[in-house]
Design an enzyme around this catalytic site. Structure first.
Site, PDB file in Angstrom:
ATOM      1  CE  LYS A 168      -4.119  -2.197   0.498  1.00  0.00           C
ATOM      2  NZ  LYS A 168      -5.246  -2.019  -0.380  1.00  0.00           N
ATOM      3  CG  ASP A 197      -4.353  -0.659  -3.795  1.00  0.00           C
ATOM      4  OD1 ASP A 197      -4.788   0.440  -4.228  1.00  0.00           O
ATOM      5  OD2 ASP A 197      -4.973  -1.454  -3.316  1.00  0.00           O
ATOM      6  CD  GLU A 223      -4.885  -2.722  -6.724  1.00  0.00           C
ATOM      7  OE1 GLU A 223      -5.997  -2.927  -6.003  1.00  0.00           O
ATOM      8  OE2 GLU A 223      -4.246  -3.457  -6.656  1.00  0.00           O
ATOM      9  CD  GLU A 249     -10.068  -2.010  -4.734  1.00  0.00           C
ATOM     10  OE1 GLU A 249     -10.439  -1.774  -3.566  1.00  0.00           O
ATOM     11  OE2 GLU A 249      -8.651  -2.442  -4.973  1.00  0.00           O
ATOM     12  CG  ASP A 272     -14.814  -7.319  -6.030  1.00  0.00           C
ATOM     13  OD1 ASP A 272     -15.849  -8.356  -5.668  1.00  0.00           O
ATOM     14  OD2 ASP A 272     -14.194  -7.248  -5.143  1.00  0.00           O
ATOM     15  CG  HIS A 299     -10.546  -5.976  -5.147  1.00  0.00           C
ATOM     16  ND1 HIS A 299     -11.730  -5.938  -4.583  1.00  0.00           N
ATOM     17  CD2 HIS A 299      -9.437  -5.469  -4.449  1.00  0.00           C
ATOM     18  CE1 HIS A 299     -11.440  -5.322  -3.364  1.00  0.00           C
ATOM     19  NE2 HIS A 299     -10.242  -5.121  -3.052  1.00  0.00           N
TER      20      HIS A 299
END
Length: 375
Positions: A168, A197, A223, A249, A272, A299
């Protein structure tokens, strides 16, 4: 007969397995909404959807008031008819998160019932391209983790056989993100994929700035750098970034993905199954991506996505992030960085009925023998 005679739903509050944080939120709980279907020939199917802390009761209400009553008398073999009929009954709220989440619970239950009746595992029923796919780790890359913990966790992932992990990003400064990523890169070497992400936390200028810094570290994808509805911003970023852009996602319809593809605003589609409305639209996004020569790296929901990503020729990576172990007897386990699709008919998930009952907080139903209302 494949005619639905009973449709029930329940909201199950599953505890979070570990503290999960990103640039904008903390994963509070997994509200999991289940739909169970029974057909006239005794065939049964179970599907599910989820939220990460709020909205589960709204999804259950839509199922109770609108979807479950309509399902009675429908033919489970007509997946497109079921999906489109339910969608048409909610035009005022679609596309949107609540509608798509509720549709996903029904649609996955239909696919499960049909697969179990026909004896086909999901990866075969949905296309059958391959029975296994590479996976990447997310559980060791959360934003609150110190750099030392981050490095140790991802080194352990590599030593366990995986060849990729996600970190992250979204620290207050570029340097804060870069220092963490550089420490990981130096520890795992160049033959290990690092994905990042941002969870929609950047502006366009900041995303361009950070993407340039991340590129120097060989990052595999960036992401959700921007709010998901900023397609033009993603397209602008994609033109400037050497790091591939991944989105999906928080997109809730096939047409939203189509817009991203048309505008060349993303290089990896992370559709997703719960948020796009089920397996039926998920496969449409996957084939849309295939036609555009783009990979699909779904995701979350690895228990479902390993089968779906294996079903298609453009399946990329499967995200390893366990969350159903409290309510299942089995689950996909990576071996040397590879995850296999379940071979049992239907979704291939062996639910722990006692745990589901213990964690159920509300129910709804329609048809003979179903639970009336909610409690």
């Amino acid at each position: 007969m494949s005619i639905i005679t009973q449709a029930t739903a329940r909201l199950v509050d599953i505890p979070v397995e570990t503290l999960r944080t990103d640039a904008v939120q903390s994963f509070q709980s997994q509200e999991t909404i289940f739909v169970d279907l029974v057909a006239a020939d005794g065939s049964e199917g179970r599907g599910y959807t989820y939220t990460i802390g709020t909205g589960g009761s709204a999804v259950l209400a839509l199922l109770r008031d609108v979807f479950l009553p309509q399902l009675i008398g429908m033919d489970t073999r007509r997946t497109e008819h079921i999906w489109n009929t339910l969608f048409a009954s909610t035009r005022a709220t679609a596309p949107g998160a609540i509608t798509s989440l509720a549709l996903a619970a029904v649609d996955t239950a239909v696919w499960d019932l049909n697969g179990r009746r026909e004896g086909n595992p999901l990866w075969i029923a949905a296309g059958g391209y391959t029975h296994e796919l590479a996976c990447y780790d997310t559980e060791n890359g959360w934003l609150h983790i110190s750099t030392d913990e981050l490095v140790a966790g991802i080194v352990a992932v590599k030593e366990g056989g995986m060849r990729a992990a996600k970190v992250k990003v979204g620290k207050p400064t570029v340097q804060g993100d870069v220092e963490r990523l550089r420490a990981v890169r130096e520890a795992v070497g160049d033959d290990f994929e690092i994905f990042v992400d941002a969870n929609q936390s950047f502006t366009v200028p900041e995303a361009i700035r950070r993407a340039a810094a991340f590129a120097e570290l060989g990052i595999g994808w960036l992401e959700e750098p921007l709010p998901a509805d900023n397609v033009a911003g993603h397209a602008q970023l994609a033109r400037h970034s050497a790091v591939p852009i991944a989105v999906g996602e928080t997109l809730y319809s096939v047409k939203q993905f189509q817009t991203y593809v048309d505008m060349e605003a993303a290089s990896i589609l992370q559709v997703d199954v719960a948020r796009v409305g089920g397996i039926t639209p998920w496969l449409k996004v996957a084939h849309l991506a295939e036609a555009a020569n783009l990979p699909v790296a779904p995701h979350f929901l690895m228990e479902l996505h390993v089968s779906l990503a294996c079903a298609i020729p453009n399946g990329g990576w499967v995200e390893h992030i366990p969350q159903l172990r409290a309510v299942t007897h089995n689950g996909p386990v990576p071996v040397n960085g590879v995850m296999q699709a379940p071979a049992t008919p239907g979704l291939g998930i062996d639910w722990d009925e006692a745990q589901l009952t213990r964690l159920t907080v509300a129910t709804a139903g329609a048809g003979s023998g179903s639970v009336a209302g909610t409690n």
